[in-house]
Design a protein around this motif. Sequence first.
Motif, PDB file in Angstrom:
ATOM      1  N   ARG A  40       0.709  -1.450  -0.303  1.00 55.79           N
ATOM      2  CA  ARG A  40       0.187  -0.082   0.077  1.00 55.79           C
ATOM      3  C   ARG A  40       1.197   1.263   0.071  1.00 55.79           C
ATOM      4  O   ARG A  40       0.196   2.180  -1.056  1.00 55.79           O
ATOM      5  CB  ARG A  40      -1.312  -0.255   1.235  1.00 55.79           C
ATOM      6  CG  ARG A  40      -2.048   1.130   1.359  1.00 55.79           C
ATOM      7  CD  ARG A  40      -3.081   0.919   2.320  1.00 55.79           C
ATOM      8  NE  ARG A  40      -4.197  -0.108   2.520  1.00 55.79           N
ATOM      9  CZ  ARG A  40      -5.091  -0.688   1.819  1.00 55.79           C
ATOM     10  NH1 ARG A  40      -5.323   1.163   0.910  1.00 55.79           N
ATOM     11  NH2 ARG A  40      -5.739  -1.551   1.295  1.00 55.79           N
ATOM     12  N   TYR A  82       2.111   1.952  -3.302  1.00 60.25           N
ATOM     13  CA  TYR A  82       1.132   2.685  -4.101  1.00 60.25           C
ATOM     14  C   TYR A  82       1.555   3.866  -3.966  1.00 60.25           C
ATOM     15  O   TYR A  82       1.276   4.938  -4.577  1.00 60.25           O
ATOM     16  CB  TYR A  82       0.226   2.044  -4.449  1.00 60.25           C
ATOM     17  CG  TYR A  82       0.367   0.652  -5.022  1.00 60.25           C
ATOM     18  CD1 TYR A  82       1.153   0.792  -6.107  1.00 60.25           C
ATOM     19  CD2 TYR A  82      -0.362  -0.451  -4.943  1.00 60.25           C
ATOM     20  CE1 TYR A  82       1.269  -0.746  -6.255  1.00 60.25           C
ATOM     21  CE2 TYR A  82      -0.646  -1.587  -5.279  1.00 60.25           C
ATOM     22  CZ  TYR A  82       0.656  -2.074  -6.574  1.00 60.25           C
ATOM     23  OH  TYR A  82       0.283  -3.196  -6.956  1.00 60.25           O
ATOM     24  N   ILE A  83       1.133   4.292  -2.911  1.00 62.03           N
ATOM     25  CA  ILE A  83       0.874   5.394  -1.614  1.00 62.03           C
ATOM     26  C   ILE A  83       1.669   6.831  -2.377  1.00 62.03           C
ATOM     27  O   ILE A  83       1.577   7.612  -3.451  1.00 62.03           O
ATOM     28  CB  ILE A  83       0.261   6.251  -0.215  1.00 62.03           C
ATOM     29  CG1 ILE A  83      -0.674   5.123  -0.043  1.00 62.03           C
ATOM     30  CG2 ILE A  83       0.709   7.237  -0.105  1.00 62.03           C
ATOM     31  CD1 ILE A  83      -0.983   4.903   0.669  1.00 62.03           C
ATOM     32  N   MET A  87      -5.816   1.350  -6.060  1.00 58.06           N
ATOM     33  CA  MET A  87      -5.374   1.451  -6.504  1.00 58.06           C
ATOM     34  C   MET A  87      -4.813   2.810  -7.796  1.00 58.06           C
ATOM     35  O   MET A  87      -4.407   2.959  -8.027  1.00 58.06           O
ATOM     36  CB  MET A  87      -4.795   1.837  -6.171  1.00 58.06           C
ATOM     37  CG  MET A  87      -4.265   2.099  -4.294  1.00 58.06           C
ATOM     38  SD  MET A  87      -3.458   1.526  -3.450  1.00 58.06           S
ATOM     39  CE  MET A  87      -2.406   3.395  -2.664  1.00 58.06           C
ATOM     40  N   HIS A 142      -2.572   8.247  10.515  1.00 60.63           N
ATOM     41  CA  HIS A 142      -4.012   7.531  10.463  1.00 60.63           C
ATOM     42  C   HIS A 142      -4.777   8.037  10.176  1.00 60.63           C
ATOM     43  O   HIS A 142      -5.502   8.814   9.599  1.00 60.63           O
ATOM     44  CB  HIS A 142      -4.328   6.614  11.101  1.00 60.63           C
ATOM     45  CG  HIS A 142      -3.438   5.285  10.707  1.00 60.63           C
ATOM     46  ND1 HIS A 142      -3.634   4.285   9.562  1.00 60.63           N
ATOM     47  CD2 HIS A 142      -2.579   4.113  11.705  1.00 60.63           C
ATOM     48  CE1 HIS A 142      -3.430   3.690   9.691  1.00 60.63           C
ATOM     49  NE2 HIS A 142      -2.280   3.323  10.536  1.00 60.63           N
ATOM     50  N   CYS A 176      -4.823  13.108   5.505  1.00 60.09           N
ATOM     51  CA  CYS A 176      -4.777  11.486   6.167  1.00 60.09           C
ATOM     52  C   CYS A 176      -5.870  11.254   5.432  1.00 60.09           C
ATOM     53  O   CYS A 176      -6.522   9.751   6.504  1.00 60.09           O
ATOM     54  CB  CYS A 176      -5.076  12.158   7.561  1.00 60.09           C
ATOM     55  SG  CYS A 176      -3.561  12.980   8.278  1.00 60.09           S
ATOM     56  N   SER A 177      -6.529  11.325   4.401  1.00 55.79           N
ATOM     57  CA  SER A 177      -7.270  10.157   3.574  1.00 55.79           C
ATOM     58  C   SER A 177      -6.869   9.203   2.762  1.00 55.79           C
ATOM     59  O   SER A 177      -7.072   7.827   2.812  1.00 55.79           O
ATOM     60  CB  SER A 177      -7.843  11.460   2.370  1.00 55.79           C
ATOM     61  OG  SER A 177      -6.667  11.562   1.115  1.00 55.79           O
ATOM     62  N   GLN A 178      -5.145   8.506   3.077  1.00 57.77           N
ATOM     63  CA  GLN A 178      -3.894   7.938   3.156  1.00 57.77           C
ATOM     64  C   GLN A 178      -2.678   8.143   4.156  1.00 57.77           C
ATOM     65  O   GLN A 178      -2.524   9.178   4.504  1.00 57.77           O
ATOM     66  CB  GLN A 178      -3.479   7.923   1.821  1.00 57.77           C
ATOM     67  CG  GLN A 178      -4.528   8.186   0.665  1.00 57.77           C
ATOM     68  CD  GLN A 178      -3.994   8.046  -0.780  1.00 57.77           C
ATOM     69  OE1 GLN A 178      -3.321   6.657  -1.490  1.00 57.77           O
ATOM     70  NE2 GLN A 178      -3.005   9.074  -0.743  1.00 57.77           N
TER      71      GLN A 178
END
Length: 413
Positions: free
Chosen positions: A23, A26-27, A63, A334, A400-402
């Motif tokens: 994750r 990708y972020i 994603m 988070h 903080c969407s991710q």
Amino acid sequence: MMETIKEKKIEILAPAGDLEKLRFAYIYGADAAYVGGGDFSLRAVSGMDLDMLAAARQIAASMGKKLYVAVNIFADNEEIRRLPDFLRTLAELHPDGLIVSDPGVFSVCREHCPQIPLHISTQANNTNWRSARFWQEQGASRIVLARELSLREGAEISALGGLETEVFVHGAICISYSGRCLLSCYFNQRSANKGDCTHPCRWKYSLMEETRPGVYLPVFEDAQGTYIMNSKDLCLIDRVPELVRGAFSSWKIEGRNKSAYYVANTVRIYRQALDCCLREGEEYRARPAWREELEKISHREYTENFALQEPGEKDFRYQSSQNSRVWDFAAILHDCKDGRLWLEQRNYFQPGDHLELILPDGRNLLLPVPAIYDEEGQPLEAARHPKQRVSIPYSGKLDCSQPLICRRQAAQE
């Protein structure tokens, strides 16, 4: 030349030893990630079972990213017999590619999941364009170039080989040719070619003369001894224009067994460098801050390996075989609400420390830690328990969407 390939899609390919690392890859800007296919992968401790692979495929799809699965062991007869069942189930997940080394494994993949593109691993010693043509004729769509090639040689294979090329740009290097090493199996009965290497090339050695058994003759490079089979880590951040001109389809980062912080920070730096090079063309200049950021991840001394010329003695000279680590992976951010940042602890930190939030766009945000609270709002002396959920005061606003990664400068010994 660079201007003519601005619109070419070049892939940043990240390692992912688990779902969390996937994750974050990708972020922080990876176009694709590679994971281990169960016990058919050359990283035994980071292979994913079928349930994890299904979750990984779901993350990638959500994603808009690609997922490649390494099935790159040199298989024995028993493993070849087990492979079809694994592949049939794996095919239902629709990965974007399988990474293979063994011709037998390649043929089983072609038979049981012909719809999945096959990438030929660096373990297969792809060193010339005729080899690339051979694999294209067998049905492969990509080869991973041997790490013993120069960028010039790799560019010629890109031009003449007839399929996509993938080049390593960063990470640990094996002293053995294309990683095909027997030392671990010899010393520990754990095969590097089955994903279970114990890294004996990192050990400290002395010499013994044949007629004087038991008399060990040290080979001194410095006061701490010598590490005569130890390569430095690869880093091609200063060779971005050459990589772009080489028309390599994918830039690969090594490190499935390394931390999520390593993955995130390395990916975002190569992402920035590639995007700047394609945008700026001949006006491109490397930013010193990129190299500085790559010094902040766990690594051995850096080398460009074979990129421009054959490596010399400086590429194998060490003070220690240990990784240099000046920053720790401190926490995962988070949420930001009610005047607090909510964090999931990864390494020790305490009031009075300063954390640094690393952002996907390349910026770093300093986060003072005046106090730490548990989930019930009670003050803590420190965040010391793995994956402990804590909060720290914060008066600003953050997206903080991710989840994002916070680091802390490591204590100096």
